[in-house]
Design a protein around this motif. Sequence first.
Motif, short mmCIF file in Angstrom:
data_model
loop_
_atom_site.label_atom_id
_atom_site.label_comp_id
_atom_site.label_asym_id
_atom_site.label_seq_id
_atom_site.Cartn_x
_atom_site.Cartn_y
_atom_site.Cartn_z
N CYS A 75 0.84 -1.19 0.00
CA CYS A 75 0.00 0.00 0.00
C CYS A 75 0.88 1.25 0.00
O CYS A 75 0.95 1.96 -0.98
N GLY A 76 1.54 1.48 1.12
CA GLY A 76 2.50 2.58 1.18
C GLY A 76 1.88 3.95 1.26
O GLY A 76 2.59 4.96 1.21
N ARG A 77 0.56 4.04 1.37
CA ARG A 77 -0.08 5.35 1.46
C ARG A 77 0.11 5.96 2.84
O ARG A 77 0.14 5.26 3.84
N LYS A 78 0.22 7.26 2.84
CA LYS A 78 0.27 7.98 4.10
C LYS A 78 -1.14 8.39 4.48
O LYS A 78 -1.95 8.70 3.62
N PHE A 79 -1.38 8.39 5.78
CA PHE A 79 -2.72 8.80 6.21
C PHE A 79 -2.62 9.44 7.58
O PHE A 79 -1.68 9.24 8.32
N ARG A 80 -3.63 10.24 7.88
CA ARG A 80 -3.74 10.82 9.21
C ARG A 80 -4.64 9.92 10.03
O ARG A 80 -5.83 9.80 9.73
N PRO A 81 -4.09 9.26 11.04
CA PRO A 81 -4.90 8.31 11.81
C PRO A 81 -5.95 9.02 12.66
O PRO A 81 -5.71 10.12 13.15
N ASP A 82 -7.09 8.40 12.80
CA ASP A 82 -8.10 8.96 13.70
C ASP A 82 -8.13 8.20 15.02
O ASP A 82 -8.92 8.50 15.89
N ARG A 83 -7.28 7.20 15.13
CA ARG A 83 -7.11 6.50 16.40
C ARG A 83 -5.63 6.27 16.59
O ARG A 83 -4.93 5.98 15.63
N PRO A 84 -5.17 6.33 17.83
CA PRO A 84 -3.73 6.16 18.05
C PRO A 84 -3.22 4.81 17.57
O PRO A 84 -2.07 4.68 17.18
N TRP A 85 -4.08 3.80 17.62
CA TRP A 85 -3.63 2.46 17.27
C TRP A 85 -3.94 2.09 15.82
O TRP A 85 -3.84 0.93 15.43
N ALA A 86 -4.35 3.09 15.04
CA ALA A 86 -4.66 2.80 13.63
C ALA A 86 -3.41 2.33 12.90
O ALA A 86 -2.35 2.93 13.03
N ARG A 87 -3.56 1.24 12.15
CA ARG A 87 -2.41 0.72 11.42
C ARG A 87 -2.58 0.83 9.92
O ARG A 87 -1.61 0.73 9.18
N TYR A 88 -3.81 0.97 9.49
CA TYR A 88 -4.07 0.93 8.05
C TYR A 88 -4.77 2.20 7.60
O TYR A 88 -5.52 2.82 8.35
N CYS A 89 -4.54 2.53 6.35
CA CYS A 89 -4.99 3.81 5.84
C CYS A 89 -6.49 3.82 5.57
O CYS A 89 -7.11 4.87 5.55
N SER A 90 -7.07 2.66 5.36
CA SER A 90 -8.45 2.63 4.89
C SER A 90 -9.12 1.33 5.28
O SER A 90 -8.47 0.38 5.71
N GLU A 91 -10.42 1.34 5.12
CA GLU A 91 -11.20 0.14 5.37
C GLU A 91 -10.73 -0.99 4.47
O GLU A 91 -10.65 -2.15 4.88
N HIS A 92 -10.40 -0.63 3.26
CA HIS A 92 -9.94 -1.63 2.30
C HIS A 92 -8.69 -2.35 2.82
O HIS A 92 -8.60 -3.57 2.79
#
Length: 162
Positions: free
Chosen positions: A33-50
């Motif tokens: 994937c390699g996309r950057k994202f702004r997490p909405d939870r501290p433990w978020a690991r993935y950029c999207s639901e997908h």
Amino acid sequence: MGPSEDPSTNPQNQGTKRRTWRGRSRVCLLKGCGRKFRPDRPWARYCSEHCREQARIWRQWKARRQYRQSEHGRQKRQAQSHRYRVRQKLRKKQKRAPRSRREGHRKRIYFRCSCDRPGCYDEFQRSRRSPLQRFCSHACRRAVERVLERERHWRERRSAGP
Ligand SMILES: [Zn+2]
Ligand SMILES: [Zn+2]
């Protein structure tokens, strides 16, 4: 997602405690994937639901694979120790012999291992020099280590905080 579906706009959640948390941008953990994202939870690991879904599929694949390998290994070990156990049983009907955890390690079974990074289906052979290797590549190892470090810091900060 429309604004009306956002739980933070729910009047009960608005104001006092619940603000939309936004961390510093991070890179999605999923391989490829390699996309950057702004997490909405501290433990978020993935950029999207997908990507979360892909990681879930990967975990299932991994679990099935591990199960198959352990089944295979178990049958092999059983066959190896079968004769021994038969002899033991004939000798006397005794209390169960203590089962050694190391059983089966004497004869090395070389399995191809699969990478431990979510989304990575690459396999590798553990070498004698690195018998505990878990990742197919340096990149995968670093990606997972970064996430684990970040989550450890987060937990530490949280437990130290007010
Ligand atoms: Zn992603
Ligand atoms: Zn990998």
